[in-house]
Design a protein around this motif. Sequence first.
Motif, PDB file in Angstrom:
ATOM      1  N   ARG A  29      68.460  11.483 -15.967  1.00 31.69           N
ATOM      2  CA  ARG A  29      67.154  11.751 -15.356  1.00 31.69           C
ATOM      3  C   ARG A  29      66.881  10.763 -14.219  1.00 31.69           C
ATOM      4  O   ARG A  29      66.427  11.148 -13.149  1.00 31.69           O
ATOM      5  CB  ARG A  29      66.034  11.668 -16.399  1.00 31.69           C
ATOM      6  N   LEU A  30      67.152   9.475 -14.458  1.00 33.76           N
ATOM      7  CA  LEU A  30      66.917   8.471 -13.420  1.00 33.76           C
ATOM      8  C   LEU A  30      67.813   8.712 -12.212  1.00 33.76           C
ATOM      9  O   LEU A  30      67.381   8.564 -11.066  1.00 33.76           O
ATOM     10  CB  LEU A  30      67.132   7.063 -13.975  1.00 33.76           C
ATOM     11  N   ASN A  31      69.062   9.102 -12.452  1.00 31.83           N
ATOM     12  CA  ASN A  31      69.977   9.416 -11.360  1.00 31.83           C
ATOM     13  C   ASN A  31      69.399  10.538 -10.493  1.00 31.83           C
ATOM     14  O   ASN A  31      69.464  10.481  -9.264  1.00 31.83           O
ATOM     15  CB  ASN A  31      71.340   9.820 -11.925  1.00 31.83           C
ATOM     16  N   GLY A  32      68.822  11.534 -11.132  1.00 29.41           N
ATOM     17  CA  GLY A  32      68.203  12.628 -10.392  1.00 29.41           C
ATOM     18  C   GLY A  32      67.020  12.169  -9.567  1.00 29.41           C
ATOM     19  O   GLY A  32      66.890  12.525  -8.392  1.00 29.41           O
ATOM     20  N   TYR A  33      66.162  11.365 -10.165  1.00 27.73           N
ATOM     21  CA  TYR A  33      64.999  10.875  -9.415  1.00 27.73           C
ATOM     22  C   TYR A  33      65.434  10.006  -8.239  1.00 27.73           C
ATOM     23  O   TYR A  33      64.895  10.133  -7.135  1.00 27.73           O
ATOM     24  CB  TYR A  33      64.049  10.091 -10.326  1.00 27.73           C
ATOM     25  N   VAL A  34      66.412   9.130  -8.458  1.00 24.71           N
ATOM     26  CA  VAL A  34      66.904   8.279  -7.374  1.00 24.71           C
ATOM     27  C   VAL A  34      67.468   9.146  -6.250  1.00 24.71           C
ATOM     28  O   VAL A  34      67.318   8.830  -5.073  1.00 24.71           O
ATOM     29  CB  VAL A  34      67.965   7.283  -7.900  1.00 24.71           C
ATOM     30  N   GLY A  35      68.077  10.275  -6.606  1.00 20.44           N
ATOM     31  CA  GLY A  35      68.647  11.183  -5.620  1.00 20.44           C
ATOM     32  C   GLY A  35      67.637  12.091  -4.946  1.00 20.44           C
ATOM     33  O   GLY A  35      68.001  12.915  -4.117  1.00 20.44           O
ATOM     34  N   GLY A  36      66.373  11.958  -5.304  1.00 21.33           N
ATOM     35  CA  GLY A  36      65.345  12.760  -4.657  1.00 21.33           C
ATOM     36  C   GLY A  36      65.024  14.063  -5.365  1.00 21.33           C
ATOM     37  O   GLY A  36      64.335  14.917  -4.819  1.00 21.33           O
ATOM     38  N   TYR A  37      65.524  14.226  -6.577  1.00 13.25           N
ATOM     39  CA  TYR A  37      65.257  15.438  -7.342  1.00 13.25           C
ATOM     40  C   TYR A  37      64.153  15.148  -8.348  1.00 13.25           C
ATOM     41  O   TYR A  37      64.300  14.293  -9.207  1.00 13.25           O
ATOM     42  CB  TYR A  37      66.521  15.902  -8.073  1.00 13.25           C
ATOM     43  N   GLY A  38      63.068  15.833  -8.224  1.00 10.27           N
ATOM     44  CA  GLY A  38      61.927  15.597  -9.101  1.00 10.27           C
ATOM     45  C   GLY A  38      60.787  14.978  -8.321  1.00 10.27           C
ATOM     46  O   GLY A  38      60.994  14.144  -7.447  1.00 10.27           O
ATOM     47  N   SER A  39      59.605  15.393  -8.646  1.00  7.60           N
ATOM     48  CA  SER A  39      58.423  14.933  -7.916  1.00  7.60           C
ATOM     49  C   SER A  39      57.888  13.633  -8.501  1.00  7.60           C
ATOM     50  O   SER A  39      58.151  13.310  -9.661  1.00  7.60           O
ATOM     51  CB  SER A  39      57.331  15.999  -7.998  1.00  7.60           C
ATOM     52  N   PRO A  40      57.109  12.904  -7.705  1.00  4.07           N
ATOM     53  CA  PRO A  40      56.453  11.711  -8.237  1.00  4.07           C
ATOM     54  C   PRO A  40      55.570  12.028  -9.451  1.00  4.07           C
ATOM     55  O   PRO A  40      55.526  11.248 -10.401  1.00  4.07           O
ATOM     56  CB  PRO A  40      55.619  11.200  -7.059  1.00  4.07           C
ATOM     57  N   ASN A  41      54.898  13.179  -9.432  1.00  5.14           N
ATOM     58  CA  ASN A  41      54.052  13.548 -10.572  1.00  5.14           C
ATOM     59  C   ASN A  41      54.877  13.770 -11.834  1.00  5.14           C
ATOM     60  O   ASN A  41      54.490  13.361 -12.925  1.00  5.14           O
ATOM     61  CB  ASN A  41      53.230  14.796 -10.258  1.00  5.14           C
ATOM     62  N   LYS A  42      56.007  14.433 -11.687  1.00  2.99           N
ATOM     63  CA  LYS A  42      56.896  14.665 -12.832  1.00  2.99           C
ATOM     64  C   LYS A  42      57.419  13.332 -13.364  1.00  2.99           C
ATOM     65  O   LYS A  42      57.477  13.110 -14.570  1.00  2.99           O
ATOM     66  CB  LYS A  42      58.048  15.579 -12.406  1.00  2.99           C
ATOM     67  N   PHE A  43      57.788  12.434 -12.452  1.00  4.79           N
ATOM     68  CA  PHE A  43      58.265  11.116 -12.864  1.00  4.79           C
ATOM     69  C   PHE A  43      57.183  10.382 -13.646  1.00  4.79           C
ATOM     70  O   PHE A  43      57.453   9.789 -14.691  1.00  4.79           O
ATOM     71  CB  PHE A  43      58.707  10.290 -11.653  1.00  4.79           C
ATOM     72  N   GLU A  44      55.963  10.433 -13.150  1.00  4.98           N
ATOM     73  CA  GLU A  44      54.853   9.750 -13.819  1.00  4.98           C
ATOM     74  C   GLU A  44      54.675  10.261 -15.246  1.00  4.98           C
ATOM     75  O   GLU A  44      54.423   9.487 -16.170  1.00  4.98           O
ATOM     76  CB  GLU A  44      53.569   9.950 -13.021  1.00  4.98           C
ATOM     77  N   LYS A  45      54.832  11.571 -15.432  1.00  3.24           N
ATOM     78  CA  LYS A  45      54.695  12.155 -16.769  1.00  3.24           C
ATOM     79  C   LYS A  45      55.838  11.739 -17.691  1.00  3.24           C
ATOM     80  O   LYS A  45      55.649  11.555 -18.886  1.00  3.24           O
ATOM     81  CB  LYS A  45      54.627  13.675 -16.677  1.00  3.24           C
ATOM     82  N   GLU A  46      57.042  11.619 -17.135  1.00  3.91           N
ATOM     83  CA  GLU A  46      58.216  11.267 -17.942  1.00  3.91           C
ATOM     84  C   GLU A  46      58.354   9.769 -18.183  1.00  3.91           C
ATOM     85  O   GLU A  46      59.030   9.357 -19.122  1.00  3.91           O
ATOM     86  CB  GLU A  46      59.496  11.754 -17.259  1.00  3.91           C
ATOM     87  N   LEU A  47      57.751   8.970 -17.337  1.00  7.29           N
ATOM     88  CA  LEU A  47      57.932   7.524 -17.360  1.00  7.29           C
ATOM     89  C   LEU A  47      57.802   6.888 -18.746  1.00  7.29           C
ATOM     90  O   LEU A  47      58.658   6.085 -19.128  1.00  7.29           O
ATOM     91  CB  LEU A  47      56.973   6.863 -16.360  1.00  7.29           C
ATOM     92  N   PRO A  48      56.800   7.236 -19.547  1.00 12.92           N
ATOM     93  CA  PRO A  48      56.690   6.600 -20.867  1.00 12.92           C
ATOM     94  C   PRO A  48      57.904   6.839 -21.775  1.00 12.92           C
ATOM     95  O   PRO A  48      58.176   6.045 -22.669  1.00 12.92           O
ATOM     96  CB  PRO A  48      55.433   7.234 -21.472  1.00 12.92           C
ATOM     97  N   ASN A  49      58.645   7.903 -21.536  1.00 18.34           N
ATOM     98  CA  ASN A  49      59.809   8.223 -22.366  1.00 18.34           C
ATOM     99  C   ASN A  49      61.050   7.418 -22.001  1.00 18.34           C
ATOM    100  O   ASN A  49      62.032   7.434 -22.740  1.00 18.34           O
ATOM    101  CB  ASN A  49      60.145   9.713 -22.251  1.00 18.34           C
TER     102      ASN A  49
END
Length: 118
Positions: A77-97
Amino acid sequence: MSAIFYHDENQKALAEETMQKESGGRKRPIQTKIVAAERFYDAEDYHQKYLLRQQRGLFNSLQLSQKEVINSHIAARLNGYVGGYGSPNKFEKELPNFGLSVEQASYLNQLIGRGPMS
């Protein structure tokens, strides 16, 4: 060449059905092949979670074993976010996990355009 690899007859039928649906109305035929999956080889270690590895400070701070790099859902999941896949809002929701430190989360927020955590 693009390909869809299947492991059983159910996957093959689903791939063929999807190809048929997607072919309708196209000017040119879809060139993707549907092929039985055979032996699978993991990429070399340095290719695993490549985009995450490029953020060396973050990657090192995660302290993942090589097995964890390959198998970790969180690393994927982090690799995807670092690569620009996924929105900031989605990241914020997933962050606690993710179980990240405040510093790690802040760094990732900056990378994906959210800015520093408050």
